[in-house]
Structures are given as C-alpha cells and as structure tokens.
Design a protein around this motif. Structure first.
Motif, PDB file in Angstrom:
ATOM      1  N   GLN A 281      -6.778 -13.288  29.921  1.00  7.72           N
ATOM      2  CA  GLN A 281      -7.781 -14.275  29.530  1.00  7.72           C
ATOM      3  C   GLN A 281      -9.151 -13.613  29.504  1.00  7.72           C
ATOM      4  OE1 GLN A 281     -10.262 -15.995  31.670  1.00  7.72           O
ATOM      5  NE2 GLN A 281     -10.919 -17.324  30.016  1.00  7.72           N
TER       6      GLN A 281
ATOM      7  N   TYR B  73     -12.816  -8.400  33.457  1.00  7.80           N
ATOM      8  CA  TYR B  73     -12.088  -7.733  34.547  1.00  7.80           C
ATOM      9  C   TYR B  73     -10.574  -7.861  34.346  1.00  7.80           C
ATOM     10  CZ  TYR B  73     -16.667  -7.544  36.625  1.00  7.80           C
ATOM     11  OH  TYR B  73     -18.001  -7.280  36.842  1.00  7.80           O
ATOM     12  N   SER B  74     -10.176  -8.961  33.741  1.00  2.97           N
ATOM     13  CA  SER B  74      -8.742  -9.134  33.497  1.00  2.97           C
ATOM     14  C   SER B  74      -8.219  -8.054  32.564  1.00  2.97           C
ATOM     15  CB  SER B  74      -8.470 -10.513  32.882  1.00  2.97           C
ATOM     16  OG  SER B  74      -8.850 -11.520  33.792  1.00  2.97           O
TER      17      SER B  74
ATOM     18  N   PRO C 297      -5.561 -13.472  37.055  1.00  8.87           N
ATOM     19  CA  PRO C 297      -6.126 -13.458  38.404  1.00  8.87           C
ATOM     20  C   PRO C 297      -5.610 -14.656  39.202  1.00  8.87           C
ATOM     21  CG  PRO C 297      -7.751 -14.259  36.839  1.00  8.87           C
ATOM     22  CD  PRO C 297      -6.545 -13.867  36.032  1.00  8.87           C
TER      23      PRO C 297
ATOM     24  N   ILE D  42      -7.722 -18.897  42.493  1.00  7.63           N
ATOM     25  CA  ILE D  42      -7.961 -19.408  41.141  1.00  7.63           C
ATOM     26  C   ILE D  42      -6.886 -20.461  40.906  1.00  7.63           C
ATOM     27  CG2 ILE D  42      -7.987 -18.747  38.688  1.00  7.63           C
ATOM     28  CD1 ILE D  42      -8.992 -15.961  40.532  1.00  7.63           C
TER      29      ILE D  42
ATOM     30  N   VAL E  87     -13.856  -5.333  42.236  1.00  4.54           N
ATOM     31  CA  VAL E  87     -14.715  -5.947  41.207  1.00  4.54           C
ATOM     32  C   VAL E  87     -16.180  -5.650  41.519  1.00  4.54           C
ATOM     33  CG1 VAL E  87     -15.456  -8.144  40.188  1.00  4.54           C
ATOM     34  CG2 VAL E  87     -13.034  -7.721  40.603  1.00  4.54           C
TER      35      VAL E  87
ATOM     36  N   GLN F 237     -16.080 -17.686  39.089  1.00  2.08           N
ATOM     37  CA  GLN F 237     -15.715 -16.799  40.211  1.00  2.08           C
ATOM     38  C   GLN F 237     -16.789 -15.732  40.404  1.00  2.08           C
ATOM     39  OE1 GLN F 237     -13.389 -15.903  42.526  1.00  2.08           O
ATOM     40  NE2 GLN F 237     -12.227 -17.801  42.403  1.00  2.08           N
TER      41      GLN F 237
ATOM     42  N   THR G  52     -10.202  -8.573  43.443  1.00  2.00           N
ATOM     43  CA  THR G  52      -9.451  -9.690  42.850  1.00  2.00           C
ATOM     44  C   THR G  52      -7.990  -9.274  42.719  1.00  2.00           C
ATOM     45  OG1 THR G  52     -11.379 -10.508  41.654  1.00  2.00           O
ATOM     46  CG2 THR G  52      -9.247 -11.243  40.847  1.00  2.00           C
TER      47      THR G  52
ATOM     48  N   PHE H 154      -4.456  -9.826  40.927  1.00  2.00           N
ATOM     49  CA  PHE H 154      -3.853 -10.319  39.683  1.00  2.00           C
ATOM     50  C   PHE H 154      -2.333 -10.244  39.813  1.00  2.00           C
ATOM     51  CE2 PHE H 154      -7.525 -10.233  36.743  1.00  2.00           C
ATOM     52  CZ  PHE H 154      -8.445  -9.533  37.510  1.00  2.00           C
TER      53      PHE H 154
END
Ligand SMILES: O=C(O)C(=O)C[C@]1(C(=O)O)C=C[C@@H](O)C=C1
Length: 421
Positions: free
Chosen positions: A131, A137-138, A175, A184, A206, A229, A297, A299
C-alpha cells in the motif's frame, strides 16, 4: 542526493487530505491498482531506479470493477458451520503428515508449479503488492522481504489483499504494528476478512525526515501531512522543533511528499523517507525526526497458500480466536501456551463485528452489556511442533472460533537503530 524536478501528479489527494480521512478511493469510480514495475537490487534502493514519476505512471494498469466485485463476506464466528450439533473449527492447518509425505501443501487441489517454487520460474520476478506509492516504507519492506521483487503499489490495503487473491500479485507485504505507534488495526481486520496466509515477517527500522519544497523554510510551514502512523511516531519531535503547524493525515508517507510536489505547496511539509524526498524533489528540513531511534515497523508477507511449517529455524505462528463464555476463558486459553513454555509475542483484541455486545442478565444487578472480542495472538513456535499442535487443540476446547493465520519464519535480523530506510 540527486534532486529531481517535481513530478506531475496522477491523482488528487484532496479528498483525503482534510481531517482524518485517509482513503483516496474516487467516490464512484473503480478501485485502482497502480501497477508500477520496478525491481530491487538491494534493500537500499540505489538512486536512479526510477528516473521520474512518468516512468512508472506509464506502466499503470487500471483494474476496475474486477477488484471491487471480488469482495468476500466477512468471516466471523457466526459463519462457523455446525455439524451434528458440534461446532466445526476452522483450524486452517497444513496437514503436516500428508504434506510431508506427498509434498503438497493443500489437500484436494492438484499440485501446481507455485506449490513447488517459492518464486515464479523462468526468471520472472515475484510480484509483491504494497500500500502506498514509490518511496513508501511498505515498498522498502517489500524490497527487504523479497530483494529482487517487482513491487506493485496499491492505493489501499484492501487492494493489496485483492491483488494477491486475483493473481495480479504473488505476495502482499503489509504493516501490522509499529514499536511507537502500535497496531495497524485495519490490517488485523482485513486478515480475518480475507483468505490469505501469513508466510513471513520483516521488521523495518523506520527513519523519518521532515521535508518541503526546495527553498521553503521551517518558519513558513503551517501544516504537516503524512500517514497517521508516521505523524504519531514523530509527535514529540515535531513539538520540540517548534513548528506551529496543523497535522493532517493522508494515505501514505511518500504520497504526502508527492502531493506537495505536484501541487507546489510552499506552506506544507511532509514526513516521509529520504528516498521519497529524492523521488519527489523535496528538500529535507530535519532528518531522523522519529521520537525514538529504535523505531521499527513489523510487516507480514501474505500469500494464497500457506508454507509448510518447519522446525529447523525459529518460527512464529499467528492465530485469531473468539470465545463466548466471558473473560475468564481468556486466561484458560492463554495458559495453554504458558504450560508448554510457548512465548506469546503479541496479543491484540478487536471488536467482534457480527456480535459486538453480549447481554448478561443478573437477577441482582440487572442487565450488563459485555463487549465481545476477537483475539489475535502471535506465539513463538512452529505448527510442526507437537507442543504447538497440543496448545491449539486445547485452545479449541474454549474457542467458538479459531483460525491459524500462518506459521512462518521469524525475522531474526540483528536489531539496529533506524539509521536509514
Ligand atoms: O506510509 C508509508 O510509507 C507506509 O508504508 C505505511 C506505514 C504504516 O502503515 O505504518 C509503514 C511504516 C511506517 O510505520 C509508517 C507508515
């Protein structure tokens, strides 16, 4: 750092920029998967992988109503079948013995090439949905999880799930929690609503930057936009920087930088990665503005098929369950793990959407309303271990609903403070 000229924007963020609205879905239009075909040579994303926004815009594919039409009904305790008066629990377990014996991970389905190969054959890349837009960061997490993957940006989490379900992508990387901002929740709910399996996890340090258009000084900033976030992770530092600026939530960090660049906003700053600054021609005003240098974070990687659990390396298993006999049952459920020395690494409760409240009648005190929850638990054991199987058999005794979301290798990367993204 090579500064690129501000790229043209393909979509307006204006509907999501105000207040807490985070969705960018057009009011009546189709859901969109922005298919951007890029490869990663390393986690550090060498400069120049994408030369301009138009590079990746040109390869966008619009997958319209196909995506919308595939929504599945929510899967909750109410959808549990009753056989001869007994509840049937959706354990979703890989039948370990059979899988080990014949090499199949799924009963009743013909073996396909994807069951055998962790990545597509003939040199084609693994397609990984995430996303956000490039620089999010994803996207970095997708690159860490699958270093040579083709990353597919999606405008919503839901779209990333559907991209995998529709074979547009092979994996989704999403995440689920952050060391400062917490869980999340949206993705916990979606994990239950969809039929994908967790096949791995990655933890990403992050490192946030405050950025604005070149030449803009901190004093001119009246608004800071970013993913909620990211705003939460930088809350104290923003205050310490003395910014008199309103915070506004948008879909993703890199999208915030893109939006400022596309609209030439000289009073707005974004919180995003250094890579996003580079991609969208932004100037970094402050570097490392997360409230804690150990900002990480977590994931999870999702696939259509589960992986076969093993015991030759540390595994984690994620489950979700509900019970219908009051809160003391939760203690009994959790003891099933404690008695077997199985570490729990995470517990999260979410409202039981189909039955959020239970009325309890007591002759003395009247009617009480108890909230009903779904509990998500991660524990450190593989489903190939007998102690994990026994623990779940015991949990099943108390649960009205139980599903194994996945049993997968733990991310054992040595910890280091977030020094870059
Ligand atoms: O907005 C992004 O860049 C994202 O990848 C999303 C996200 C999140 O959902 O937590 C990912 C990592 C950071 O914690 C901040 C934002």
């Amino acid at each position: 750092m090579q500064a690129l000229s501000p790229p043209p924007s393909s979509s307006s963020l204006s509907s999501s920029i105000v207040g807490t609205s985070r969705r960018r879905r057009p009011p009546t239009g189709p859901l969109v998967v922005h298919c951007i075909h890029r490869s990663y040579d390393s986690v550090n994303f060498p400069a120049g992988v994408v030369s301009s926004r138009s590079d990746w815009q040109s390869s966008c594919a619009i997958l319209s109503s196909k995506v919308v039409g595939q929504e599945q009904p929510p899967e909750t305790a109410d959808s549990i079948a009753s056989v001869n008066g007994h509840k049937t629990i959706d354990l979703d377990l890989v039948p370990i013995d059979k899988a080990a014996a014949d090499g199949t991970a799924t009963v009743g389905k013909p073996l396909t090439i994807t069951d055998l190969a962790p990545a597509p054959m003939h040199g084609s890349q693994l397609r990984v949905a995430y996303q956000g837009v490039p620089g999010a960061y994803s996207e970095a997490a997708a690159g860490k999880a699958y270093p040579k993957c083709e990353a597919i940006p999606c405008d919503q989490f839901e779209v990333a799930f559907q991209a995998v379900e529709l074979w547009i992508a092979d994996r989704a990387v999403l995440p689920v929690e952050n060391s400062l901002g917490g869980s999340i929740h949206r993705n916990y709910d979606l994990l239950l609503r969809h039929r994908l399996h967790i096949v791995g996890e990655v933890q990403l340090p992050v490192h946030h930057c405050l950025m604005a258009l070149p030449g803009v000084r901190k004093e001119y900033i009246t608004r800071v936009i970013s993913h909620p976030q990211a705003l939460a992770q930088c809350e104290h530092t923003l205050t310490k920087l003395g910014l008199q600026a309103a915070r506004e939530a948008v879909d993703d960090t890199a999208g915030a930088a893109e939006y400022i660049a596309a609209n030439n906003l000289r009073d707005t700053a974004a919180i995003a990665s250094a890579r996003a600054a580079e991609l969208y021609g932004m100037q970094i005003l402050a570097d490392g503005i997360q409230d804690d240098c150990g900002n990480v974070t977590r994931f999870v990687m999702l696939a259509r098929e589960p992986i076969i659990p093993r015991t030759d390396r540390p595994f984690k298993t994620s489950i979700v369950f509900a019970h219908d006999k009051g809160t003391s049952v939760l203690f009994k459920v959790l003891s099933a793990f404690a008695f077997r020395n199985i570490n729990l690494t995470k517990i999260e409760s979410r409202p039981h959407r189909n039955r959020p409240i239970r009325l309890v009648d007591d002759a003395n005190v009247g009617t009480a309303k108890h909230f009903e929850y779904l509990f998500y638990v991660d524990f450190e054991a593989s489903m190939a271990e007998v102690r994990a199987q026994n623990a779940l058999a015991e949990v099943q005794e108390f649960a009205s609903f139980l599903r194994v979301l996945g049993s997968y290798p733990m991310d054992m990367t040595p910890w280091s403070p977030s020094g870059g993204d």
